[in-house]
Design a protein around this motif. Structure first.
Motif, short mmCIF file in Angstrom:
data_model
loop_
_atom_site.label_atom_id
_atom_site.label_comp_id
_atom_site.label_asym_id
_atom_site.label_seq_id
_atom_site.Cartn_x
_atom_site.Cartn_y
_atom_site.Cartn_z
N UNK A 188 0.79 -1.22 0.00
CA UNK A 188 0.00 0.00 0.00
C UNK A 188 0.82 1.27 0.00
N UNK A 189 2.14 1.17 -0.13
CA UNK A 189 2.98 2.37 -0.05
C UNK A 189 3.04 3.09 -1.39
N UNK A 190 3.14 4.40 -1.30
CA UNK A 190 3.36 5.23 -2.48
C UNK A 190 4.21 6.42 -2.06
N UNK A 191 5.33 6.59 -2.74
CA UNK A 191 6.19 7.73 -2.45
C UNK A 191 5.62 8.97 -3.14
N UNK A 192 6.31 10.08 -2.97
CA UNK A 192 5.83 11.33 -3.58
C UNK A 192 5.74 11.24 -5.09
N UNK A 193 6.53 10.34 -5.69
CA UNK A 193 6.45 10.18 -7.14
C UNK A 193 5.48 9.06 -7.56
N UNK A 194 4.75 8.52 -6.59
CA UNK A 194 3.72 7.53 -6.89
C UNK A 194 4.19 6.08 -6.90
N UNK A 195 5.46 5.84 -6.64
CA UNK A 195 6.00 4.48 -6.66
C UNK A 195 6.04 3.89 -5.25
N UNK A 196 5.87 2.59 -5.14
CA UNK A 196 5.98 1.95 -3.83
C UNK A 196 7.41 2.01 -3.31
#
Length: 164
Positions: free
Chosen positions: A122-130
């Motif tokens: 369920x993770x998403x970084x600021x650029x949308x990637x896990x």
């Protein structure tokens, strides 16, 4: 960074002697309630609000490390910045106790993460990637240090304003 080095860095910034200055607990121990509630401008978050924010994100990270992808914190919400705008002595002591409790939990959980290179569900970084568990733990340490520095600066500004 090895798991042992990561845990050492986590402990160093929290209660030992980091190279950049004092640990979070040493900072908290020397702060007065006036330091905790000082707000130099109307929009500036106080040190108390910043510590509540640290605790809120530590709770999120605890849940993510335990595999709970459903636990979320909405940015710039009361979940993200919980607590009163001005702390009483009792409220501050309760918040510090929450910090200590969540820290103890994380000290148990972090070394038990089996695969730090695995992606956090369920993770998403600021650029949308896990992102990985290792990234999450490093982010926790950096996040704490960032807000810890802000808290120290607020306390220094308040103490300086009393001297003038």
């Amino acid at each position: 960074m090895s798991p042992e080095e990561t845990l050492l860095s986590f402990e160093e910034s929290y209660q030992n002697q980091p190279w950049y200055g004092e640990s979070l607990l040493k900072l908290i121990d020397r702060m007065t309630l006036d330091d905790v509630n000082f707000r130099p401008t109307g929009k500036t978050k106080t040190a108390g609000e910043r510590l509540a924010h640290i605790v809120a994100w530590r709770k999120l990270i605890r849940e993510r490390l335990k595999g709970n992808a459903d636990y979320t914190v909405k940015m710039n919400s009361t979940d993200d910045w919980p607590g009163p705008s001005d702390y009483s002595k009792e409220e501050w002591e309760k918040l510090v106790a929450q910090l200590k409790s969540i820290h103890t939990e994380l000290l148990y959980i972090i070394p038990n993460v089996q695969d730090t290179d695995a992606l956090v569900p369920g993770s998403k970084s600021s650029d949308g990637h896990p992102y990985t568990y290792a990234y999450l733990i490093r982010g926790l340490i950096a996040h704490d240090i960032y807000h810890q520095g802000q808290m120290a600066l607020l306390a220094a500004i308040y103490q300086s304003s009393k001297e003038n």
